[in-house]
Design a protein around this motif. Structure first.
Motif, short mmCIF file in Angstrom:
data_model
loop_
_atom_site.label_atom_id
_atom_site.label_comp_id
_atom_site.label_asym_id
_atom_site.label_seq_id
_atom_site.Cartn_x
_atom_site.Cartn_y
_atom_site.Cartn_z
N ILE A 89 0.73 -1.18 -0.61
CA ILE A 89 0.31 0.00 -0.30
C ILE A 89 0.95 1.10 -0.10
O ILE A 89 1.74 1.17 1.01
CB ILE A 89 -0.97 -0.21 1.34
N ASP A 90 0.13 2.29 -0.68
CA ASP A 90 1.31 3.89 -1.08
C ASP A 90 0.76 5.02 -0.42
O ASP A 90 -0.80 5.16 -0.66
CB ASP A 90 1.20 3.99 -2.53
N PHE A 91 1.46 5.41 0.57
CA PHE A 91 0.36 6.45 1.29
C PHE A 91 1.78 7.86 1.23
O PHE A 91 2.67 7.48 1.34
CB PHE A 91 0.81 5.65 3.09
N VAL A 92 0.83 8.46 0.69
CA VAL A 92 1.35 10.44 0.33
C VAL A 92 1.22 10.40 2.24
O VAL A 92 0.08 10.42 3.66
CB VAL A 92 0.29 10.66 -0.59
N ILE A 93 2.20 11.43 2.25
CA ILE A 93 2.89 11.70 3.77
C ILE A 93 2.72 13.24 3.75
O ILE A 93 3.40 13.85 2.85
CB ILE A 93 4.31 11.13 4.08
N HIS A 94 1.75 14.09 4.71
CA HIS A 94 1.53 14.89 5.22
C HIS A 94 2.37 15.78 6.02
O HIS A 94 1.79 16.39 6.85
CB HIS A 94 0.26 15.40 4.52
N GLY A 95 3.42 15.31 7.00
CA GLY A 95 4.11 15.49 8.02
C GLY A 95 3.20 14.25 8.83
O GLY A 95 2.88 13.34 8.99
N ASP A 96 3.43 15.66 10.12
CA ASP A 96 2.14 15.14 11.12
C ASP A 96 0.90 15.35 11.10
O ASP A 96 0.10 15.09 11.89
CB ASP A 96 2.35 15.69 12.65
N GLU A 97 0.41 15.44 9.74
CA GLU A 97 -1.27 15.08 9.53
C GLU A 97 -2.10 14.87 8.84
O GLU A 97 -1.33 14.07 8.39
CB GLU A 97 -1.60 16.39 7.50
N GLY A 98 -3.03 14.35 9.19
CA GLY A 98 -3.75 13.24 9.49
C GLY A 98 -3.78 12.04 10.47
O GLY A 98 -2.88 11.95 11.59
N ILE A 99 -3.76 10.46 9.57
CA ILE A 99 -3.93 9.48 10.84
C ILE A 99 -3.01 8.81 9.79
O ILE A 99 -2.04 7.99 10.21
CB ILE A 99 -5.41 9.03 10.75
N ALA A 100 -3.71 8.12 8.99
CA ALA A 100 -2.51 6.82 7.45
C ALA A 100 -0.82 7.32 7.62
O ALA A 100 -0.26 6.45 7.73
CB ALA A 100 -3.41 6.29 6.55
N GLY A 101 -1.07 9.05 7.26
CA GLY A 101 -0.19 9.39 6.80
C GLY A 101 1.49 9.16 7.88
O GLY A 101 2.47 8.59 7.37
N PRO A 102 1.30 9.91 9.10
CA PRO A 102 2.12 9.44 10.42
C PRO A 102 2.55 8.10 10.51
O PRO A 102 3.44 7.49 11.11
CB PRO A 102 1.39 10.63 11.44
N TRP A 103 1.49 7.55 10.54
CA TRP A 103 1.46 5.78 10.31
C TRP A 103 2.13 5.00 10.21
O TRP A 103 2.91 4.40 9.88
CB TRP A 103 0.07 4.81 10.94
N ALA A 104 2.20 4.93 7.75
CA ALA A 104 3.03 5.17 7.39
C ALA A 104 4.58 5.44 7.53
O ALA A 104 5.33 4.75 7.15
CB ALA A 104 2.71 4.86 6.15
#
Length: 263
Positions: A89-104
């Motif tokens: 699964i590819d996750f888009v990372i926005h720093g500390d924003e969101g739930i899934a991105g920081p987890w990934a």
């Protein structure tokens, strides 16, 4: 069907796109799913909330306060191998924003997630003369899967919106494909880039997904009204909406569908 996923490794594809590889003891839910936009609903438990084991979203509803329910996020499942029990699964990372991105961003081998699904509804039409695949980073995984499904000599036009040249993905393309990256930081616009493409002869099969406003209000009218495509030729929908959480985006999609049905 719920599938338990265990992280095996991660890789940074671009500065904002991180691929997480998983294994599972049972990927039978994916058996027979031929959609290239196959997606799963990933379940992220709320910090500090103790949930019964095994975690079951249906069983939880009505038994705990709504604010304690786990957060659900939708992602494309890549390269599912039912026999090997692996997928990515590819996750888009926005720093500390969101739930899934920081987890990934923090994911380590051994970490676990619950995934419900898969769903999906698109696979490239084998009878099409050429293919239009367009979107932003959120659509890049599904575009990756669609490209892998195309014949080696397929004719395709691929347009992907990213921040800048360093965010460009390496994609395997059919011999007849042309890939265009559009850069936000240089003022690039996905709608304008799609409209600027030379329109090829023959029957097109289009897959266009990404930010809801650009896709639904910008590109969809162009394809359906100006280009006169039949709805069967087009898979087009928003994956997210600028300034909204996934829950807020679902509300926006429902409002849009209601407004369109009323006209």
């Amino acid at each position: 069907m719920a599938t338990h996923l265990i992280v095996t490794s991660t890789e940074q594809l671009t500065p904002r796109l991180r691929r997480v590889w998983f294994r599972s003891n049972d990927l039978s839910a994916f058996d027979g799913n031929a959609s290239t936009d196959r997606y799963v609903k990933l379940v992220f438990p709320k910090a500090g909330v103790v949930y019964p084991e095994p975690l079951d979203m249906k069983a939880l509803r009505g038994t705990i306060p709504p604010e304690d329910m786990p957060v659900v996020r939708t992602y494309t499942a890549l390269f599912p191998d039912v026999a090997a029990g692996t997928l990515a699964i590819d996750f888009v990372i926005h720093g500390d924003e969101g739930i899934a991105g920081p987890w990934a961003a923090a994911a380590q081998p051994g970490d676990t997630l619950l995934a419900n699904g898969p769903g999906g509804g698109y696979r490239p039409d084998a009878d099409a003369d050429w293919y239009l695949l367009a979107g932003d980073e959120s659509a890049a995984p599904a575009i990756t899967a669609a490209l892998a499904d195309l014949p080696a000599e397929a004719v395709a036009r691929v347009v992907i919106l990213v921040d800048s040249p360093e965010h460009e993905l390496e994609l395997e393309l059919p011999s007849g494909a042309v890939l265009t990256f559009v850069h936000r930081e240089a003022g690039g616009d996905l709608v304008e880039a799609v409209r600027a493409l030379d329109w090829l002869d023959g029957r097109v099969d289009a897959f266009v997904h990404g930010e809801g406003n650009a896709v639904m209000h910008g590109i969809r009218p162009y394809l359906l009204r100006e280009r006169g495509l039949d709805r069967k030729q087009v898979s087009i929908s928003g994956y997210w909406r600028q300034g909204r959480t996934e829950e807020g985006f679902r509300d926006w999609k429902s409002e849009l569908a209601a407004a369109e049905s009323a006209t």
